[in-house]
Design a protein around this motif. Structure first.
Motif, PDB file in Angstrom:
ATOM      1  N   GLN A 105      55.186  -4.204  27.533  1.00 51.09           N
ATOM      2  CA  GLN A 105      54.740  -4.918  28.723  1.00 51.09           C
ATOM      3  C   GLN A 105      55.329  -6.320  28.807  1.00 51.09           C
ATOM      4  N   LYS A 106      55.639  -6.914  27.660  1.00 49.63           N
ATOM      5  CA  LYS A 106      56.236  -8.251  27.643  1.00 49.63           C
ATOM      6  C   LYS A 106      57.740  -8.226  27.830  1.00 49.63           C
ATOM      7  N   GLY A 107      58.312  -7.047  28.082  1.00 42.84           N
ATOM      8  CA  GLY A 107      59.752  -6.942  28.315  1.00 42.84           C
ATOM      9  C   GLY A 107      60.557  -6.553  27.104  1.00 42.84           C
ATOM     10  N   GLY A 108      59.909  -6.278  25.989  1.00 42.29           N
ATOM     11  CA  GLY A 108      60.629  -5.879  24.787  1.00 42.29           C
ATOM     12  C   GLY A 108      61.199  -4.475  24.907  1.00 42.29           C
ATOM     13  N   ARG A 109      62.289  -4.214  24.226  1.00 40.88           N
ATOM     14  CA  ARG A 109      62.932  -2.898  24.250  1.00 40.88           C
ATOM     15  C   ARG A 109      63.433  -2.556  22.846  1.00 40.88           C
ATOM     16  N   PHE A 110      63.321  -1.272  22.487  1.00 37.05           N
ATOM     17  CA  PHE A 110      63.813  -0.777  21.203  1.00 37.05           C
ATOM     18  C   PHE A 110      65.251  -0.304  21.398  1.00 37.05           C
ATOM     19  N   ARG A 111      66.180  -0.880  20.649  1.00 36.48           N
ATOM     20  CA  ARG A 111      67.592  -0.500  20.771  1.00 36.48           C
ATOM     21  C   ARG A 111      67.944   0.667  19.851  1.00 36.48           C
ATOM     22  N   ASN A 112      67.130   0.902  18.831  1.00 35.27           N
ATOM     23  CA  ASN A 112      67.327   2.042  17.947  1.00 35.27           C
ATOM     24  C   ASN A 112      65.984   2.386  17.312  1.00 35.27           C
ATOM     25  N   LYS A 113      65.972   3.478  16.551  1.00 32.65           N
ATOM     26  CA  LYS A 113      64.723   3.939  15.947  1.00 32.65           C
ATOM     27  C   LYS A 113      64.163   2.927  14.951  1.00 32.65           C
ATOM     28  N   GLU A 114      65.052   2.248  14.229  1.00 29.99           N
ATOM     29  CA  GLU A 114      64.604   1.314  13.201  1.00 29.99           C
ATOM     30  C   GLU A 114      63.770   0.172  13.784  1.00 29.99           C
ATOM     31  N   ASP A 115      64.014  -0.160  15.065  1.00 29.62           N
ATOM     32  CA  ASP A 115      63.253  -1.242  15.689  1.00 29.62           C
ATOM     33  C   ASP A 115      61.774  -0.897  15.809  1.00 29.62           C
ATOM     34  N   VAL A 116      61.440   0.394  15.846  1.00 32.68           N
ATOM     35  CA  VAL A 116      60.042   0.810  15.975  1.00 32.68           C
ATOM     36  C   VAL A 116      59.248   0.405  14.734  1.00 32.68           C
ATOM     37  N   LYS A 117      59.937   0.293  13.590  1.00 36.27           N
ATOM     38  CA  LYS A 117      59.262  -0.103  12.354  1.00 36.27           C
ATOM     39  C   LYS A 117      58.671  -1.512  12.443  1.00 36.27           C
ATOM     40  N   LYS A 118      59.200  -2.317  13.388  1.00 38.72           N
ATOM     41  CA  LYS A 118      58.769  -3.703  13.490  1.00 38.72           C
ATOM     42  C   LYS A 118      57.413  -3.847  14.174  1.00 38.72           C
ATOM     43  N   ILE A 119      56.906  -2.763  14.761  1.00 37.26           N
ATOM     44  CA  ILE A 119      55.589  -2.825  15.406  1.00 37.26           C
ATOM     45  C   ILE A 119      54.536  -3.107  14.350  1.00 37.26           C
ATOM     46  N   PHE A 120      53.696  -4.083  14.624  1.00 37.79           N
ATOM     47  CA  PHE A 120      52.668  -4.462  13.669  1.00 37.79           C
ATOM     48  C   PHE A 120      51.707  -3.295  13.442  1.00 37.79           C
ATOM     49  N   GLY A 121      51.550  -2.889  12.183  1.00 39.79           N
ATOM     50  CA  GLY A 121      50.649  -1.787  11.841  1.00 39.79           C
ATOM     51  C   GLY A 121      51.355  -0.460  11.660  1.00 39.79           C
ATOM     52  N   MET A 122      52.658  -0.381  11.977  1.00 42.00           N
ATOM     53  CA  MET A 122      53.407   0.871  11.843  1.00 42.00           C
ATOM     54  C   MET A 122      53.650   1.159  10.361  1.00 42.00           C
TER      55      MET A 122
END
Length: 308
Positions: A105-122
């Protein structure tokens, strides 16, 4: 003897006692400040109401009690295009899903799968479970010409293509920069030169005022921060009008007037006045060779007057 040695370890001078008291006072202040921090600054609480409403709606549609576990259903998905119900179906915990959606919602985008790991709590286990089902679509960068500026849109690719597919993209042509005369240029003229920013423009004008004007473009090398590669870039854009140079009569100048000149300084200025008091007025640069070096005299000569 042993008692004196032990007493020496625990005896302090007056300065040391004052220092210890001051240190304890600072520690007490820091402890009190740490206790008051939670009262003075309240952290922003995450609003889960929207998520809970969507989950409750999903429970109602599927006739599943909210106290029971949701059936996990994994299928191919784009991490940049998910909703709360889809994440719930895949077994993503409430807090992780909330952080996920808030990031999008804040405009962030995942450029690859590894970026999903950065979600807090993942967690590692959750990421490995979702890894094989994630398909990250590439984010295209579409240049769009609007007047003289280039706008780069990194999202809503299909909308941009539909709106501007008939337009011809033309690379903006840089306007040629006319030559700038150093002794009459103001900061606006200097900023038109590529490679000259507000800081260098200010330094060029200040050094010009101290000198009395530039007699050569090469004097820009003497400005603080001017690197050789910078000089090579900007020097072809300048010219110098030597008739605009302000000269000074060395036979009537004071120590303050001479000392402010970049090529003299106060130490040399005092030597010049001492020599003038001893031998009288100067008639040429040859009269200054005993107090000023030959290299400095060569640079200084365009600014000197010897008229009586």
């Amino acid at each position: 003897m042993e008692t004196k040695w032990i007493r020496g370890l625990f005896s302090f001078s007056r300065k040391e006692r004052n220092g210890i008291i001051a240190l304890l006072f600072i520690i007490l202040i820091l402890i009190a400040f740490g206790k008051l921090m939670p009262l003075l600054f309240t952290s922003e609480k995450t609003d889960f109401s929207k998520w809970e409403a969507e989950v409750d709606s999903f429970f109602a549609k599927t006739k599943i009690n909210s106290t029971t576990d949701l059936p996990v259903s994994l299928s191919s998905f784009d991490p940049n295009d998910v909703d709360s119900i889809g994440l719930a179906k895949m077994g993503v915990p409430l807090k992780v899903a909330s952080n996920w959606l808030k990031y999008l919602q804040k405009g962030g985008r995942f450029r690859n799968k590894e970026d999903v790991k950065k979600i807090f709590g993942m967690s590692t286990q959750l990421f490995e479970r979702l890894d094989n089902f994630m398909v990250v679509k590439p984010i295209n960068i579409l240049p769009v010409k609007v007047k003289d500026n280039i706008i780069v849109d990194r999202s809503h690719e299909s909308l941009v293509l539909d709106t501007f597919k008939q337009r011809n993209f033309v690379k903006p042509v840089e306007k040629p920069v006319s030559l700038v005369e150093l002794n009459s240029a103001d900061s606006i003229n200097l900023l038109e030169i590529k490679g000259i920013g507000p800081v260098f423009a200010s330094r060029i004008i200040r050094f010009r005022n101290l000198l009395g004007g530039y007699c050569s473009v090469s004097q820009l090398k003497e400005i603080y921060g001017m690197k050789p590669e910078n000089f090579e870039t900007v020097s072809p854009c300048f010219t110098v009008d030597q008739t605009a140079i302000k000269t000074f009569n060395i036979n009537f100048s004071t120590v303050q007037e001479l000392g402010r000149h970049p090529y003299i300084g106060f130490k040399t200025a005092r030597r010049i006045l001492k020599l003038r008091d001893q031998k009288g007025k100067f008639y040429s640069t040859n009269d200054l060779t005993t107090v000023v070096s030959s290299d400095t005299l060569l640079k200084l000569s365009p600014y000197l007057r010897f008229s009586q």
